[in-house]
Every structure is written in C-alpha cells, then in structure tokens.
Enzyme design. Structure first.
Site, PDB file in Angstrom:
ATOM      1  N   GLN A   1      -3.544  10.533 -11.571  1.00 32.77           N
ATOM      2  CA  GLN A   1      -4.613  11.522 -11.406  1.00 32.77           C
ATOM      3  C   GLN A   1      -4.510  12.632 -12.442  1.00 32.77           C
ATOM      4  O   GLN A   1      -5.523  13.070 -13.004  1.00 32.77           O
ATOM      5  CB  GLN A   1      -4.557  12.113  -9.986  1.00 32.77           C
ATOM      6  CG  GLN A   1      -5.019  11.162  -8.896  1.00 32.77           C
ATOM      7  CD  GLN A   1      -3.921  10.219  -8.425  1.00 32.77           C
ATOM      8  OE1 GLN A   1      -2.881  10.075  -9.060  1.00 32.77           O
ATOM      9  NE2 GLN A   1      -4.159   9.564  -7.310  1.00 32.77           N
TER      10      GLN A   1
ATOM     11  N   SER B   1       4.659  10.747  -5.702  1.00 35.55           N
ATOM     12  CA  SER B   1       3.372  10.547  -6.366  1.00 35.55           C
ATOM     13  C   SER B   1       2.494   9.626  -5.523  1.00 35.55           C
ATOM     14  O   SER B   1       2.997   8.847  -4.707  1.00 35.55           O
ATOM     15  CB  SER B   1       3.577   9.937  -7.753  1.00 35.55           C
ATOM     16  OG  SER B   1       3.989   8.583  -7.641  1.00 35.55           O
TER      17      SER B   1
ATOM     18  N   ASP C   1      11.464   1.473 -13.792  1.00 31.19           N
ATOM     19  CA  ASP C   1      12.234   2.716 -13.842  1.00 31.19           C
ATOM     20  C   ASP C   1      13.711   2.504 -13.520  1.00 31.19           C
ATOM     21  O   ASP C   1      14.515   3.435 -13.669  1.00 31.19           O
ATOM     22  CB  ASP C   1      11.666   3.736 -12.841  1.00 31.19           C
ATOM     23  CG  ASP C   1      10.257   4.169 -13.179  1.00 31.19           C
ATOM     24  OD1 ASP C   1       9.916   4.186 -14.372  1.00 31.19           O
ATOM     25  OD2 ASP C   1       9.499   4.509 -12.246  1.00 31.19           O
TER      26      ASP C   1
END
Length: 382
Positions: A227, A82, A157
C-alpha cells in the site's frame, strides 16, 4: 471471519488516478489492524479494541483487531504486521483449522504481531542496512524464547541458515512467482520513456531492469508495504514499480497490474511466492501440525533454490535470482542468475534433473559453483 481478517479486503479504499494511456484500474488498498506500526494513510476503527503489552524481553506482543482469546490458545502464530504478512498468517490459520477440528474453536489459534528490524528502518535501502534476517530475526527470537509456537515467514526473507533450536518443516503451496509491472502511464517496461524512474528496493530487480533497459533509472530507497509503495507511485515519486504478483494475489489487488513480466524478462528471487512456517526443534506437537500442511513439490523447489543461494552466500547486497519448477515430464528445471548491481554484467545458467530432494539440492549447488567460477573475484563490486 473476524474483523481483522475482513479488514484486509474491505476497509479504506485508495483510488489510484490513472492517466489516459494507463491500463491500471482503481484499487482497494484495505486497512491494517495492528499495534506498533505506523502505516501512512491506513487506519482501522478496530484499533481501539486492541491492547499493547511489552514483554520483559522487549518485543511487542499484540492482538489483532477483535481476535480475542476465549481460552488458552493451542497455537500462537508469530508474524510481521504488514497486510501481506497478516494475510499469510490468516491463510496458515485457516489451513490449520481445516485439517484439525480441535483448532476450530475461537481462540484456539492466536496471532502475535512482532516488529522486525526491516519494519523499523524504512529510511535506508535494504542493501545499506546489511545483515541477514532483517524481516525474520525478532520473530525467530520470539519462537526460541517460547513467546510464540510457530513463525510464519515469506520464504524469500529466510536466511539459508536457520537459527539454532528451530526447524522449518512446512512450505504452503507456492503462489505465482512472477513480478508485476505497476504504472499509471505505460503497459510495460519497454514503453517507459528514457529517463523514467522505476522504484524498487530489490537489487535483483534493479540489475535486471538496467541490464535490459539501461536508459531507465532506478530509485533504490523505495520501501514499505504494498500500500505504501502504491501511494508513493500515485504521488509521483516514481513513474513505475515492480511488485511480486504473489503478494498482490494474496491481497486481492491484482487490479493494479499493468502487465506481468515473463521469467525471461525478470527471473524471480529465490523462494519468491512461497510461505515457510517454522517451529522449535523440540516441539513435536507443532512439527506434526505443520507437517500436515506441507506441500512437498514446493518444499523441493525451495530446497533447490536455497542450495543455489547458499552456495553463492547471497544477501541483500547481491543481485541473485533462481527458480526451480517441474516440467511436463516430471523433471526439475532450474534457472539461476547473478548480476553486477549496476546491471552491466549478468550471468545465467540452468540445470535439468530428477525432481528428487538429493538431486535438486545437488543441482542448486552445482549451478551456484558454476556462476561463482564464471564471475570471478570482484564481480559484485562493479
């Protein structure tokens, strides 16, 4: 700076059309130079210069744009693909180059993009997928198997139990831990009309939103990179969303922010805003490199928060928030929260003590045990 790095802040602008009452500005969403990812409305002319290779272990190895190795890499960095993950990998690379002259030469540090389970399954809320390490497991496997030398993770995470044969000796300086409110028609959550839909895949955010604003609705299956989520907002799928301010800052996209939520409005996720870098237990060379980048104040705060999370056995199915910080006198101030998924019940606690590892871990565990006792059996099933 290579083309891949610059693409994060330059190419392919997407304009968010705001309503007259909105305080949100237009934004540059950037582009991604990555192999093996399908990112809606994001492309890069540099993609054609990359080659994709499939290893025998089945994970995808990829170069990033025109980052070509001029010699055998000294350090291979593993990361998700990402834009935010790449920004974190680039930040790590630049800090390594600043500290170690032998890493300055082109090709000394190579970036490998690895697709994780969380990247592959986008049609379900994270809570429904279940399990831990949704965004780290495949990267950790690549590390253990020797395909990469270090793994760059968003600390929120990372499961509380690290995989065998790995250590995490480095936390980079923490970014702003607060959440940002993104909306085209209102400046704050309080200004949203009853019935408005807020998109977030985070049960932590959902429970705190519904606890304070029960007239709002939450769309849980609101996933994707920054995004993608902004595109969904622009398309009218939801009326507002919350994003980590740290990620927006790293992507230079704070112009999208309508307002920033205070810690009283929205307590952050454990380790939010922090980057963690792992290596193999037996790799003293990489451990030394990483130790040179470690920010001790961040590491101690994260240790306190993760001790709290570990005590509660937290996962994506559990609304948990926790934040440790240093006050003006140099003490640790910890705040912790657990909630029912529907937000009808929220339990909070706090601790204060010396900003020392052993004391901070004890504070985190003690806070977790208190909330477990107060919550009682069946609390999270409400």
């Amino acid at each position: 700076m290579d083309i891949a790095s610059s693409s994060l802040s330059q190419a392919h602008k997407v304009v968010l059309t705001r309503q007259p009452s909105s305080r949100v500005n237009t934004c540059s969403l950037g582009s991604v130079s990555a192999i093996g990812f399908s990112l809606p409305q994001i492309s890069s002319p540099a993609l054609g210069k990359c080659r994709r290779k499939q290893s025998s272990s089945g994970f995808v190895k990829a170069c990033v744009a025109v980052e070509q190795k001029t010699r055998t890499a000294i350090i291979r960095i593993g990361t998700r693909g990402s834009p935010l993950a790449l920004a974190q990998a680039y930040e790590t690379r630049e800090k390594l180059k600043k500290k170690h002259p032998e890493l300055v030469e082109d090709g000394a540090i190579h970036i490998e993009i690895i697709k994780t389970t969380g990247d592959k399954i986008l049609s379900q809320p994270l809570a429904d997928i279940g399990g831990k390490g949704l965004f780290t497991k495949e990267i950790d496997e690549a590390l253990i198997n020797g395909h990469i030398d270090i793994a760059v993770h968003s600390m929120k995470d990372v499961p509380t139990y690290l995989p065998e044969k790995t250590i995490l000796p480095c936390n980079l300086p923490r970014e702003d831990v607060r959440d940002a409110f993104i909306c085209l028609t209102a400046a704050t959550l309080a200004e949203l009309p009853a019935g408005s839909v807020v998109g977030t895949a985070s049960l932590r955010r959902k429970s705190q939103i519904l606890h304070k604003y029960p007239a709002l609705h939450v769309e849980e299956n609101f996933r994707g990179n920054v995004q993608t989520r902004l595109s969904k907002l622009q398309g009218g799928k939801v009326q507002a969303t919350l994003l980590a301010l740290a990620g927006l800052k790293r992507l230079s996209m704070t112009e999208n922010v309508a307002s920033i939520l205070s810690l009283d409005e929205m307590l952050p996720a454990v380790a939010q805003g922090a980057i963690g870098i792992a290596c193999r237990t037996d790799d003293d060379k990489m451990a030394t490199y990483l130790a040179s980048l470690n920010h001790e104040e961040t590491r101690l705060a994260i240790s306190c928060e993760r001790a709290f999370l570990e005590t509660l056995d937290g996962s994506c199915r559990t609304p948990i928030a926790g934040y440790a910080s240093k006050d003006e006198e140099g003490n640790c101030i910890f705040r912790g929260l657990v909630a029912s998924p529907d937000g009808t019940k929220v339990l909070e606690t706090s601790r204060k003590g010396p900003y020392v590892y052993e004391d901070m871990v004890k504070m985190g565990k003690d806070a977790g045990q208190e909330l477990l006792s107060r919550a009682g059996p069946g609390f999270f099933g409400n």
